[in-house]
Design a protein around this motif. Sequence first.
Motif, mmCIF file in Angstrom:
data_model
loop_
_atom_site.group_PDB
_atom_site.id
_atom_site.type_symbol
_atom_site.label_atom_id
_atom_site.label_comp_id
_atom_site.label_asym_id
_atom_site.label_seq_id
_atom_site.Cartn_x
_atom_site.Cartn_y
_atom_site.Cartn_z
ATOM 1 N N VAL A 1 9.932 22.566 57.388
ATOM 2 C CA VAL A 1 11.097 21.615 57.892
ATOM 3 C C VAL A 1 12.251 22.865 58.139
ATOM 4 C CG1 VAL A 1 12.879 19.957 57.228
ATOM 5 C CG2 VAL A 1 10.129 19.670 56.531
ATOM 6 N N TYR B 1 21.426 19.477 59.626
ATOM 7 C CA TYR B 1 20.673 19.006 60.509
ATOM 8 C C TYR B 1 19.309 19.241 60.242
ATOM 9 C CZ TYR B 1 24.531 18.183 63.886
ATOM 10 O OH TYR B 1 25.645 17.794 64.569
ATOM 11 N N ARG C 1 15.240 19.407 61.015
ATOM 12 C CA ARG C 1 14.076 19.065 62.112
ATOM 13 C C ARG C 1 12.654 19.208 61.382
ATOM 14 N NH1 ARG C 1 15.169 20.847 67.501
ATOM 15 N NH2 ARG C 1 13.625 19.607 68.518
ATOM 16 N N ARG C 2 12.051 18.110 61.733
ATOM 17 C CA ARG C 2 10.693 17.844 61.338
ATOM 18 C C ARG C 2 10.027 17.821 62.793
ATOM 19 N NH1 ARG C 2 12.429 14.752 56.610
ATOM 20 N NH2 ARG C 2 12.404 15.920 54.816
ATOM 21 N N GLY C 3 9.234 18.856 63.104
ATOM 22 C CA GLY C 3 8.375 18.500 64.334
ATOM 23 C C GLY C 3 9.592 18.456 65.523
ATOM 24 N N ASP C 4 9.366 17.204 66.178
ATOM 25 C CA ASP C 4 10.272 16.769 67.184
ATOM 26 C C ASP C 4 11.445 16.106 66.869
ATOM 27 O OD1 ASP C 4 8.612 18.293 69.295
ATOM 28 O OD2 ASP C 4 7.495 16.411 69.788
ATOM 29 N N ASP C 5 11.595 15.595 65.580
ATOM 30 C CA ASP C 5 12.511 14.815 65.060
ATOM 31 C C ASP C 5 13.676 15.709 64.653
ATOM 32 O OD1 ASP C 5 13.873 12.301 64.151
ATOM 33 O OD2 ASP C 5 12.950 12.691 62.404
ATOM 34 N N LEU C 6 14.885 15.336 65.287
ATOM 35 C CA LEU C 6 15.919 16.079 64.871
ATOM 36 C C LEU C 6 17.126 15.008 64.326
ATOM 37 C CD1 LEU C 6 17.848 18.532 64.510
ATOM 38 C CD2 LEU C 6 18.525 18.355 66.604
ATOM 39 N N ARG C 7 17.572 15.213 62.873
ATOM 40 C CA ARG C 7 18.507 14.192 62.536
ATOM 41 C C ARG C 7 19.529 14.975 61.589
ATOM 42 N NH1 ARG C 7 14.351 13.189 59.279
ATOM 43 N NH2 ARG C 7 14.853 13.044 56.838
ATOM 44 N N GLU D 1 21.653 14.559 58.167
ATOM 45 C CA GLU D 1 21.621 13.897 56.802
ATOM 46 C C GLU D 1 22.893 14.433 56.227
ATOM 47 O OE1 GLU D 1 18.252 13.963 54.376
ATOM 48 O OE2 GLU D 1 16.971 13.644 55.853
#
Length: 106
Positions: free
Chosen positions: A30, A66, A68-74, A76
Amino acid sequence: MPNIALELGKQSASFGVKSAYGEQQDVDGVRLIPVALTWTGFGGGSDESGNGGGGGGGYAIPLGAYIRRGDDLRFEPNIVALLAVAIPFVFIAGRALSRVIRVLKK
């Protein structure tokens, strides 16, 4: 003696938005990029005799990260820092609004 204001200006050129993002960290696959709100202030001066001085300071509030897990970016948010900033802001805004309403009623 070098001009202190110019020296402070050269040193503070790297401050700003760039300093608000930390270095990317990889933890168990991650990617984390910490984000902070920063501001700085500097001052300096001298007199006719050539005596001078200067100073400065800065402040940073960790806003979150920020992730990033794989293609998911968010993003928190850091809830503790958010509350530390939001509670005084809401209090001041509420007091200001109540005074504006009181003045408009007259």
